[in-house]
Motif scaffolding. Structure first.
Motif, PDB file in Angstrom:
ATOM      1  N   THR A 159      15.117   1.676  12.267  1.00 32.98           N
ATOM      2  CA  THR A 159      15.159   0.163  11.830  1.00 32.98           C
ATOM      3  C   THR A 159      14.216  -0.528  12.689  1.00 32.98           C
ATOM      4  O   THR A 159      14.310  -1.804  12.734  1.00 32.98           O
ATOM      5  N   ASN A 160      13.139   0.092  13.059  1.00 25.45           N
ATOM      6  CA  ASN A 160      12.129  -0.726  13.901  1.00 25.45           C
ATOM      7  C   ASN A 160      11.565  -1.697  13.031  1.00 25.45           C
ATOM      8  O   ASN A 160      11.374  -1.225  11.746  1.00 25.45           O
ATOM      9  N   ILE A 217       3.480   1.686  11.990  1.00 20.30           N
ATOM     10  CA  ILE A 217       2.009   2.127  12.159  1.00 20.30           C
ATOM     11  C   ILE A 217       1.637   3.080  11.226  1.00 20.30           C
ATOM     12  O   ILE A 217       2.110   4.367  11.556  1.00 20.30           O
ATOM     13  N   ASP A 218       0.773   2.855  10.114  1.00 16.46           N
ATOM     14  CA  ASP A 218       0.466   4.085   9.373  1.00 16.46           C
ATOM     15  C   ASP A 218      -0.773   4.699   9.762  1.00 16.46           C
ATOM     16  O   ASP A 218      -1.619   4.053   9.841  1.00 16.46           O
ATOM     17  N   LEU A 219      -0.855   5.859   9.976  1.00 17.96           N
ATOM     18  CA  LEU A 219      -2.069   6.524  10.503  1.00 17.96           C
ATOM     19  C   LEU A 219      -3.208   7.133   9.521  1.00 17.96           C
ATOM     20  O   LEU A 219      -3.952   7.660   9.654  1.00 17.96           O
ATOM     21  N   SER A 220      -2.597   6.852   8.200  1.00 19.77           N
ATOM     22  CA  SER A 220      -3.402   7.533   7.062  1.00 19.77           C
ATOM     23  C   SER A 220      -4.618   6.972   6.897  1.00 19.77           C
ATOM     24  O   SER A 220      -5.639   7.569   6.290  1.00 19.77           O
ATOM     25  N   GLY A 221      -5.108   5.832   7.608  1.00 17.19           N
ATOM     26  CA  GLY A 221      -6.284   5.212   7.544  1.00 17.19           C
ATOM     27  C   GLY A 221      -7.463   5.954   8.563  1.00 17.19           C
ATOM     28  O   GLY A 221      -8.524   5.531   8.610  1.00 17.19           O
ATOM     29  N   TYR A 258       8.279   0.014  17.027  1.00 18.97           N
ATOM     30  CA  TYR A 258       7.456   0.472  15.758  1.00 18.97           C
ATOM     31  C   TYR A 258       7.704   2.009  15.622  1.00 18.97           C
ATOM     32  O   TYR A 258       8.310   2.517  16.254  1.00 18.97           O
ATOM     33  N   THR A 259       7.280   2.119  14.364  1.00 14.68           N
ATOM     34  CA  THR A 259       7.429   3.295  13.962  1.00 14.68           C
ATOM     35  C   THR A 259       6.093   4.090  13.228  1.00 14.68           C
ATOM     36  O   THR A 259       5.578   3.370  12.594  1.00 14.68           O
ATOM     37  N   ARG A 261      14.211   5.462   7.081  1.00 13.95           N
ATOM     38  CA  ARG A 261      14.179   3.635   7.005  1.00 13.95           C
ATOM     39  C   ARG A 261      15.254   3.493   5.721  1.00 13.95           C
ATOM     40  O   ARG A 261      15.960   2.411   6.019  1.00 13.95           O
ATOM     41  N   LYS A 262      15.251   4.140   4.715  1.00 13.21           N
ATOM     42  CA  LYS A 262      16.061   3.727   3.689  1.00 13.21           C
ATOM     43  C   LYS A 262      17.571   3.926   4.279  1.00 13.21           C
ATOM     44  O   LYS A 262      18.224   3.051   3.718  1.00 13.21           O
TER      45      LYS A 262
END
Ligand SMILES: Cc1cc2nc3c(=O)[nH]c(=O)nc-3n(C[C@H](O)[C@H](O)[C@H](O)COP(=O)(O)OP(=O)(O)OC[C@H]3O[C@@H](n4cnc5c(N)ncnc54)[C@H](O)[C@@H]3O)c2cc1C
Ligand code: SF4
Lengths: 758, 308
Positions: free
Chosen positions: B43-44, B48-52, B24-25, B37-38
């Motif tokens: 390449t995980n 996991i988006d912490l913005s929430g 995960y990233t 990523r691009k």
């Protein structure tokens, strides 16, 4: 002028562009469309010893794989150097060259297909720097087999008049200096993109982000073996070119070939990295220049030897080679004059035309040297320049015909505005002013491919809806040529701009225009459009005069009315249209432009010929941090003689854009290579000045009203870049007393000079 | 999108980290990591988006200590009155990161953990295929030094320099609990593994104890905005006359020189700094110049101290 000509006029497509409505090539989608991706070379110079596409061909989603041998006919924008193939055949000449192309149902499948093509290379001797290419090598090592004497010299352009070398030996004041310029690239916003459709009637339609639909049209016909009448090239909205979209490109030809082969629409859009690799930007350049003056500060001679690094293919290189020399013939009178430019092939992406084509780097050199001579002679650099300006209506030593010339007014203006006389040479250490001038062609007088046709034709159509449609092949690449067409028709017919629409840059519908390069469009297309619209007015006047029993010449077209001075006739535009079209219906009038015959009869006399030349003078103000070598350009005053500003808003925009682009090349932009590979092929590492790096600008438009330009207009798109760079270089000298002979002027170079190094 | 996860609490985030272990990233603002990523450098499978997680976004002062939630954006930091007034060094450093638009998304936590950079590494896959990939990627040699062992990619966090000079501490949460440590201790002098965060850690908070008596900040770059640093120097002197001078952008990790002003001289400061910097030719600014600028910046700082 009572219409829109000469008034600041927002571009007709501005709202569409800023709201995202305008359709760029990348926005087009067709049913059943395939996508093209490429396998690109990982070697700079190598024989392709193995190329196996079988696995790729059977990859799910892949519809076609093409290699070089399938499209064997070579091409190039100049018919004298068609040295490029759509896909490398047998060998590669730079890292990133296309080795195979894959068309597939999705971009991902095309990319994966390209990845699994098996390729092996046998490296050949590398030629990465110009000095490598000037050495003799074995025939099999040559980048191209057609170069002579075992060297990789593509072109030697040389002209000499009146033995400048003799004068330089004996003149009262002489300077000989060497300069070095890194390659820079256009860095336009919109990446290259092309869609090709094979139509049911066995014709080909190509929609492409190009500045030169006509040359693309010709080269497609040549390479694909199709008659020109079966090919339609369309240029949609375009996001900047600056010369970077003025060649026919391999990806355009491959995309079209794929459409022919698969009978399906095919699309190719570049990544930013591919745009950088494709390059065609300004040549890395080395200049060795001598300039001499007599006791009175008159320039007596200029002689220069220039090497330009062309990269792997020809592009506009032959023209660039000449422009490096011939465009030193102004804005000063120099009667003993000579140059030699050698363009070498190297194993790097090719260079070509870029804003200010060929003349930017030598302009830096000569303007810095004039500054040095002024100091040697204890003369004010502005006075030295004034002392040497060409007058109006004269010939240069190489027989360039100068007509209108506002250079003196340009220089006087910036000198006054920046308070030069009180500030130059008197500012505290670290703070300086510098001046430079320039001049440029308003369109090349000669077409790239010799022919007996005009350089442009414009049709103006009037129908009973009261609308004028201007049909022109001109390519609006963001410079506003569509708007100029509308302005001119509205001006000539006394109607609103809303009455006029354009149909442009479509080789099936619009008459041929050669393209947006060499600052030719406003001058040539403007003249043709003016003729076409004038003829529509005359036709209308003839019909109205007949019906109303007045003299045609007495009819005034203004404010959407057609009237005589005494108001015995006073018609609305619509009433006038009705009379004009009665019994005949819609009609079309046509205007064209052919440059007058110009120039001498010697070999190379055609280079740099133009029906008119623009002029300019710029002053820069800089601050230099002596501890870090950082240079802060704080203000630039620019005055440019564009003959007549048909649209002052866009002329100003062009001058501002030129300042920004010139600043970039002067201070921070540079294509860097390591082992032939670009180190900064992205907008992060290729450092275009940001808004914070961009100085205050004070812009003045000087109008010299050229007799031949439409309403007096000359060019404004390229000329303003030339003085920008040397004015900065000269200002740095005024600030801290060092001469910057290498661009870009990065802080490390400044600091090294400040600390006494070279 | 079964690869994209947006937890609303730290606890959830930690349990996801456990679940996708090693694959995960973490996304904070994403302004740094998206490019990896691009370019297929990250390449995980899972994001996991912490913005929430609202609790991670805060600026507060308690008992004289400034606490910044890891997800506070740089823009929020720059426009905070509290920070402008009492911690201008943090505001100044944050303002020197990237551009105004990026700073609206870029977070302070993400900036402290921004990945090390090298001109031979931060490139597209196609580019790396052309040049040959390096040690830090899937290759076997360093493209800069030709060595087979060490990577010298540069730590480029501007706010790290400032916060280390301010003696900041950070709070890390793992499924096993909470740890606090000096910010400077998370950086390793290695271009490949440049942080020593335990597996499954989330940086939650940054605490800044000292309000320095004097501060100084300067960043070297070609353009006035946008560019990553070629050399950042942040320096403070506290009420006990302890100088903390932190350099970044010139080595694999931030370099801190911490010493009382009573014994510090310009020469020994420069010597210590230069000795600890493993500067190699992996930036667009030339190596020689970057090294010279270490001296110039430290001299400028020294002169500024003496004036005050
Ligand atoms: C054009 C451009 C210019 C830039 N200029 C600069 C510059 O001048 N200086 C500079 O320092 N940076 C610069 N950056 C990089 C980046 O924008 C900043 O460092 C930014 O502050 C990163 O914050 P973010 O929230 O976007 O981080 P992200 O990209 O979301 O994350 C960065 C890294 O930290 C990890 N991470 C983030 N938050 C946490 C957390 N709470 N716990 C555990 N791991 C976490 C991520 O997994 C990732 O590896 C630039 C980027 C761009 C695109
Ligand atoms: S320093 Fe060497 S190993 Fe490290 S990223 Fe750069 S090239 Fe790769």
């Amino acid at each position: 002028m009572s219409g829109p000509i000469g008034k600041p006029t927002p571009f007709i497509d501005a709202v569409q562009k800023v709201t995202g409505q305008a359709m760029y090539a990348g926005d087009y989608r067709m049913p059943n469309m395939l996508y093209v991706r490429f396998l690109r070379s990982t070697e700079s110079h190598a024989i392709i010893s193995k190329l196996d596409t079988s696995e790729a061909e059977s990859y799910p989603g892949v519809c076609a794989v093409v290699i070089g041998k399938e499209i064997p006919i070579s091409f190039g924008v100049l018919p004298i150097s068609p040295d490029e193939n759509a896909i490398a055949i047998d060998k590669v000449r730079y890292k990133g060259e296309i080795v195979a192309a894959v068309a597939a149902e999705t971009i991902e499948a095309a990319r994966e297909g390209a990845k699994i093509i098996q390729v092996e290379y046998e490296p050949i001797r590398l030629f990465l720097e110009p000095e490598d290419s000037l050495e003799t090598c074995a025939f099999h090592e040559q980048i191209h087999s057609h170069t002579k004497n075992g060297k990789n010299i593509h072109k030697t352009a040389e002209l000499r008049f009146n033995e400048p070398e003799k004068e330089i030996k004996t003149a009262a004041h002489v300077r000989r200096e060497k300069f070095k310029f890194a390659g820079v690239t256009h860095a336009f916003t919109e990446p290259h993109s092309t869609i090709a459709v094979w139509n049911g009637d066995d014709t080909l339609t190509v929609i492409s982000a190009t500045q030169v639909p006509h040359y693309l049209h010709r080269n497609l016909a040549k390479v694909l073996g199709l008659p020109m009448h079966s090919i339609q090239v369309k240029k949609p909205a375009l996001g900047g070119g600056f010369g970077g979209k003025s060649d026919p490109f391999p990806h355009e030809i491959i995309t079209a070939y794929m459409a022919m082969k698969t009978k399906r629409p095919v699309k190719c859009t570049f990544s930013r990295e591919e745009v950088f690799i494709t390059n065609h930007g300004r040549h890395p350049t080395e200049i060795d220049m001598s300039v001499s003056c007599d006791q009175n500060g008159k320039i007596t001679a200029l002689d220069t030897d220039i090497i330009i690094d062309g990269g792997a293919y020809g592009s506009f290189g032959v023209v660039t080679s000449y422009y490096n020399g011939v465009l030193l013939q102004g804005p000063y009178r120099i009667n003993k004059f000579g140059f030699r430019t050698r363009r070498v092939y190297t194993n790097k992406p090719q260079c070509g035309a870029m804003r200010g084509h060929g003349a930017v780097n030598p302009r830096y050199a000569v303007e810095v040297m004039l500054d040095m001579l002024a100091h040697d002679m204890n003369m004010d650099p502005c006075d030295l320049r004034i002392n040497n300006f060409l007058p109006e209506n004269t010939l240069t030593v190489g027989q360039l015909r100068i007509t209108s010339n506002g250079v003196r007014e340009c220089l006087d203006t910036v000198r006054m505005k920046c308070d030069w006389d009180n500030r130059y040479g008197k500012l505290p250490s670290g703070h300086g002013l510098g001046v430079a001038c320039g001049f440029f062609i308003s369109g090349s007088a000669l077409p790239i491919i010799w022919n007996r046709y005009p350089q442009t034709v414009v049709h103006a159509k009037l129908d009973f809806d009261g609308r004028i449609v201007m049909f022109s092949g001109a390519s609006d690449i963001g410079q506003g040529s569509d708007t100029v067409l509308v302005q001119i028709a509205a001006e000539e017919l006394g109607i609103t701009m809303g009455h006029v629409q354009v149909e442009v840059a479509d080789t099936k519908i619009t008459p041929v225009d050669l393209g947006s390069y060499s600052s030719r469009v406003t001058f040539m297309v403007g003249n043709a459009a003016k003729t076409a619209a004038t003829k529509v007015r005359e036709e209308m006047a003839k019909a109205i005069a007949k019906e109303k029993g007045v003299i045609a010449e007495n009819l005034i077209f203004n404010n959407c009315r057609i009237y005589t001075k005494d108001e015995t006739v006073d018609l609305s535009w619509e009433e006038g249209v009705e009379i004009a079209l009665a019994g005949r219906g819609a009609f079309v009038e046509s205007g064209y432009y052919i440059s007058p015959k110009l120039g001498g009869t010697f070999k190379g006399a055609g280079a740099g010929l133009s029906p008119a030349y623009s002029f300019g003078a710029f002053i820069s103000e800089v601050k230099v941090n002596p501890n870090t070598g950082e240079v802060n350009v704080i203000k630039i005053w620019g005055a440019h003689d564009c003959g007549k500003a048909l649209n002052p808003l866009s002329v100003e925009g062009q001058i501002e854009g030129s300042i920004h682009m010139g600043l970039g090349q002067a201070m921070s932009e540079e294509l860097r290579y390591k082992n032939g590979q670009q180190m900064n092929a992205n907008f992060f590492d290729y450092r275009i000045p940001s808004s914070l790096d961009t100085p205050d600008m004070d812009i003045t438009i000087i109008e010299s009203n050229d007799a031949e330009g439409p309403y007096g207009a000359k060019e404004a798109g390229e000329g303003p870049i030339h003085p920008v760079l040397p004015s900065i270089g000269n200002a740095i000298y005024d600030a801290v007393g060092i001469r910057m002979m290498e661009l870009p002027i990065t802080p490390d170079k400044v600091l090294s000079k400040l600390r006494g190094g070279e | 999108m079964d690869y994209y996860h947006s937890p609303s609490s730290i606890k959830d985030a930690l349990s996801m980290a456990g679940k996708f272990s090693g694959n995960y990233t973490i996304f904070a603002g994403g302004t740094d990591i998206q490019i990896y990523r691009k370019q297929q450098l990250d390449t995980n499978e899972h994001i996991i988006d912490l913005s929430g997680i609202d609790e991670l976004n805060s600026i507060a002062t308690k008992e004289g200590i400034l606490h910044l939630g890891a997800m506070t954006t740089l823009d929020e930091i720059i426009s905070s009155d509290e920070i402008q007034l009492h911690y201008p060094l943090i505001a100044e450093a944050a303002k020197s990161v990237a551009t105004p638009v990026l700073r609206k998304t870029a977070t302070i936590g993400g900036n402290l953990l921004v990945k090390n950079r090298c001109v031979f590494y931060n490139q597209s896959q196609a580019w790396r295929n052309g040049m040959g990939s390096c040690l830090r990627d899937v290759g076997t040699i360093c493209q800069v030094t030709g060595g087979k062992k060490d990577c010298y990619s540069r730590n480029v966090s501007d706010t790290a320099a400032a916060l280390i000079a301010l003696g900041a501490e950070i709070t890390l949460m793992t499924p096993d609990g909470i740890t606090q440590k000096p910010l400077k201790d998370i950086y390793l002098p290695c271009g490949i593994k440049f942080h020593n965060l335990e597996e499954h850690s989330i940086l939650t908070q940054i605490s800044v104890p000292i309000k320095p008596k004097k501060w100084w900040y300067k960043k070297l770059r070609l353009r006035k905005t946008l560019d990553f640093t070629s050399l950042t120097v942040a320096a403070t002197v506290d009420i006990n006359s302890i100088a903390r001078v932190c350099l970044n952008g010139v080595s694999m990790s931030p370099i801190l020189v911490e010493q009382t002003m009573d014994t510090l001289t310009q020469e020994n400061l420069t010597r210590q700094a230069r000795k600890n910097c493993k500067t190699v030719d992996n930036d667009l600014m030339p190596l020689k110049y970057r090294r010279e600028m270490i001296n110039v910046f430290l001299e400028e700082w020294w002169d500024s101290i003496e004036i005050i």
